[in-house]
Design a protein around this motif. Structure first.
Motif, PDB file in Angstrom:
ATOM      1  N   ASN A  27       0.808  -1.233   0.000  1.00 52.85           N
ATOM      2  CA  ASN A  27       0.000   0.000   0.000  1.00 52.85           C
ATOM      3  C   ASN A  27       0.834   1.274   0.000  1.00 52.85           C
ATOM      4  OD1 ASN A  27      -2.124  -1.724   0.026  1.00 52.85           O
ATOM      5  ND2 ASN A  27      -2.489  -1.545   2.225  1.00 52.85           N
ATOM      6  N   ASN A  40       2.828   4.486  -1.824  1.00 52.03           N
ATOM      7  CA  ASN A  40       2.573   5.401  -2.921  1.00 52.03           C
ATOM      8  C   ASN A  40       3.512   5.005  -4.064  1.00 52.03           C
ATOM      9  OD1 ASN A  40       2.496   7.866  -4.545  1.00 52.03           O
ATOM     10  ND2 ASN A  40       1.477   8.745  -2.763  1.00 52.03           N
ATOM     11  N   TYR A  84      -5.156   5.547   6.283  1.00 54.17           N
ATOM     12  CA  TYR A  84      -5.626   5.789   4.904  1.00 54.17           C
ATOM     13  C   TYR A  84      -6.630   6.937   4.829  1.00 54.17           C
ATOM     14  CZ  TYR A  84      -3.353   1.319   4.423  1.00 54.17           C
ATOM     15  OH  TYR A  84      -2.427   0.304   4.461  1.00 54.17           O
ATOM     16  N   PHE A  98      -7.733   8.839   1.634  1.00 55.84           N
ATOM     17  CA  PHE A  98      -8.436   8.149   0.543  1.00 55.84           C
ATOM     18  C   PHE A  98      -9.917   7.903   0.864  1.00 55.84           C
ATOM     19  CE2 PHE A  98      -3.964   6.859   0.653  1.00 55.84           C
ATOM     20  CZ  PHE A  98      -3.547   7.283  -0.582  1.00 55.84           C
ATOM     21  N   ALA A 129      -0.444   8.423   1.742  1.00 50.61           N
ATOM     22  CA  ALA A 129      -0.802   9.472   0.781  1.00 50.61           C
ATOM     23  C   ALA A 129       0.409  10.352   0.448  1.00 50.61           C
ATOM     24  CB  ALA A 129      -1.932  10.334   1.343  1.00 50.61           C
ATOM     25  N   VAL A 179      -3.379  12.253  -4.637  1.00 43.67           N
ATOM     26  CA  VAL A 179      -4.408  11.392  -4.038  1.00 43.67           C
ATOM     27  C   VAL A 179      -5.584  11.261  -5.004  1.00 43.67           C
ATOM     28  CG1 VAL A 179      -6.119  11.252  -2.185  1.00 43.67           C
ATOM     29  CG2 VAL A 179      -3.729  11.784  -1.645  1.00 43.67           C
ATOM     30  N   ILE A 199      -4.917   8.715  -7.598  1.00 41.07           N
ATOM     31  CA  ILE A 199      -5.062   7.339  -7.093  1.00 41.07           C
ATOM     32  C   ILE A 199      -6.542   6.985  -6.941  1.00 41.07           C
ATOM     33  CG2 ILE A 199      -4.673   5.871  -5.060  1.00 41.07           C
ATOM     34  CD1 ILE A 199      -1.870   7.134  -4.913  1.00 41.07           C
ATOM     35  N   ARG A 255      -8.422   3.972  -8.572  1.00 45.64           N
ATOM     36  CA  ARG A 255      -9.163   3.008  -7.745  1.00 45.64           C
ATOM     37  C   ARG A 255     -10.541   2.757  -8.365  1.00 45.64           C
ATOM     38  NH1 ARG A 255     -10.570   4.873  -1.777  1.00 45.64           N
ATOM     39  NH2 ARG A 255     -12.383   5.782  -2.802  1.00 45.64           N
ATOM     40  N   ASN A 283      -6.236   3.016  -0.486  1.00 45.44           N
ATOM     41  CA  ASN A 283      -5.497   2.982  -1.755  1.00 45.44           C
ATOM     42  C   ASN A 283      -5.213   1.549  -2.191  1.00 45.44           C
ATOM     43  OD1 ASN A 283      -3.633   2.383   0.225  1.00 45.44           O
ATOM     44  ND2 ASN A 283      -1.948   3.487  -0.752  1.00 45.44           N
ATOM     45  N   THR A 303      -2.514  -3.141  -3.933  1.00 42.16           N
ATOM     46  CA  THR A 303      -2.371  -1.684  -3.883  1.00 42.16           C
ATOM     47  C   THR A 303      -2.731  -1.062  -5.225  1.00 42.16           C
ATOM     48  OG1 THR A 303      -0.535  -2.030  -2.358  1.00 42.16           O
ATOM     49  CG2 THR A 303      -0.748   0.177  -3.322  1.00 42.16           C
TER      50      THR A 303
END
Ligand SMILES: *Cc1c(COP(=O)(O)O)cnc(C)c1O
Length: 369
Positions: free
Chosen positions: A44, A46, A200, A203, A231, A283, A286, A290, A310, A345
């Motif tokens: 997980n 970045n 998290y 997110f 993040a 973010v 991502i 997601r 994430n 991830t």
């Protein structure tokens, strides 16, 4: 019964403890399977290196590394206090949020004390409970792989020193709202500390509330832990923070081992707060990925728990290890939980495409019962 040692006599609690298993790295998977070009979607992290302003601040601070840092990380606390809009006495800084979690155990858990958490959740909770020779009381997740807070409420007794709630939860990705947590906390004595692990946070759907705003001012026994690891992309730097009642913060501060938050971590944390806008853009990227990964998985028949962090969680069940190994042999390293599921991830578009493609080769979800 504990093992006989040729040297030293480890505490039974340590002797019986499993070693923490970090997510496997790409290089290790390449060596094990004789492959190249593996990607790590197992921890997980970045996918991007830290933004340049943070790298610059850390490089500049490296020239002062002959000196001990400020043990209390005063400048970071002050910056966090204005950024979050809380009193400086209500915030502390640790060596990652797992460092702060360990401090919470050191502060509150004596041998035999009970620690309550839903399971499955973050791997360090059982490890720390065992380290303190505490007693873990776990409650099952519901059918949606989310927390059953009624079950948590029923598990708390006067022997409970800590309640641990990771929201979003690792590894299932589900979250609970501050409204629901408030209902839980209303029924718990102030002699029990409720830890909200928000690794998290960035997110999460903001509609679920902000415990620093909604809970900490109302409940002195609620403490929120957060991190710069996910993040902000600073997992290798080790900086986390916590927000709670000044009395709780002061107690937790006593357990910080000397100079645990390095000078580099302190400048990185401040630079990351200064760069909050740029980090928010990353973010968002991502979050769009997601959404894309989820919609592609759902289109191929997957049923997934709500993903608020994430990563995505594939509840595969008994074929988990087989799918995990199939992915890894093809260079996609994920995090398996045997007989339960796989955590993956969310990364860059290219890496996410590779995951989706490889998963389709390895496993068809129509076979999920
Ligand atoms: C990744 C993670 C952490 C972060 O730990 P750091 O020590 O801050 O890197 C904490 N809690 C959970 C649930 C996590 O998944």
């Amino acid at each position: 019964m504990t093992a006989t040692h040729s040297v030293g006599r480890p505490r039974p609690a340590v002797d019986l403890m499993p070693s923490y298993r970090p997510g496997k790295g790409a290089a290790q998977a390449e060596a094990e399977h004789g492959i190249t070009n593996a990607i790590k979607l197992a921890s997980n992290e970045n996918p991007l290196p830290p933004i340049q302003a943070i790298v610059d601040a850390v490089s500049a601070a490296a020239t002062g590394a002959n000196r001990y840092a400020d043990h209390r990380a005063t400048a970071v606390r002050e910056r966090l206090s204005t950024w979050l809009g809380v009193d400086v006495e209500s915030v502390t800084v640790g060596a990652g949020s797992v460092g702060l979690l360990q401090q919470l155990f050191l502060t509150y858990v004596d041998p035999g004390d009970e620690v309550v958490y839903p399971w499955r959740s973050f791997e360090v909770y059982p490890v720390y409970t065992q380290l303190m020779a505490g007693t873990a009381i776990t409650t099952p997740l519901n059918a949606a792989h989310a927390f059953d807070l009624d079950a948590v409420a029923a598990a708390v007794t006067e022997r409970t020193k800590l309640v641990l709630l990771a929201t979003p939860n690792n590894p299932t990705g589900t979250a609970v709202s501050t409204v629901d947590i408030a209902t839980l906390v209303d029924g718990i004595s102030p002699a029990t500390i409720i830890v909200i692990d928000e690794a998290y946070r960035e997110f999460l759907d903001p509609a679920l509330g902000d415990p620093v705003r909604d809970l900490v001012p109302r409940y002195p026994n609620v403490i929120v832990t957060r991190t710069f690891s996910k993040a902000q992309g600073l997992a290798g730097i080790r900086a986390g923070y916590a927000i709670g009642h000044p009395e709780v913060i002061a107690a937790v501060d006593k357990t910080l081992f000397p100079f645990a938050v390095s000078a580099l971590a302190q400048v990185a944390a401040i630079a990351a707060i200064d760069a909050a806008d740029e980090i928010a853009l990353r973010v968002s990227a991502i979050l769009s990925e997601r959404a894309r990964v989820i919609s592609e998985l759902v289109a191929t028949g997957w049923q997934l728990p709500d993903a608020q962090a994430n990563f995505v969680y594939l509840p595969i069940g008994e074929r988990t290890d087989e799918v995990y190994l199939g992915l890894e042999r093809r260079g996609v390293v994920t995090r398996p939980f045997s007989n339960e599921g796989i955590r993956v991830t969310v990364s860059t578009p290219d890496e996410n495409d590779r995951f989706l493609r490889t998963l389709a080769e390895v496993f068809q979800p129509t076979t999920v019962s």
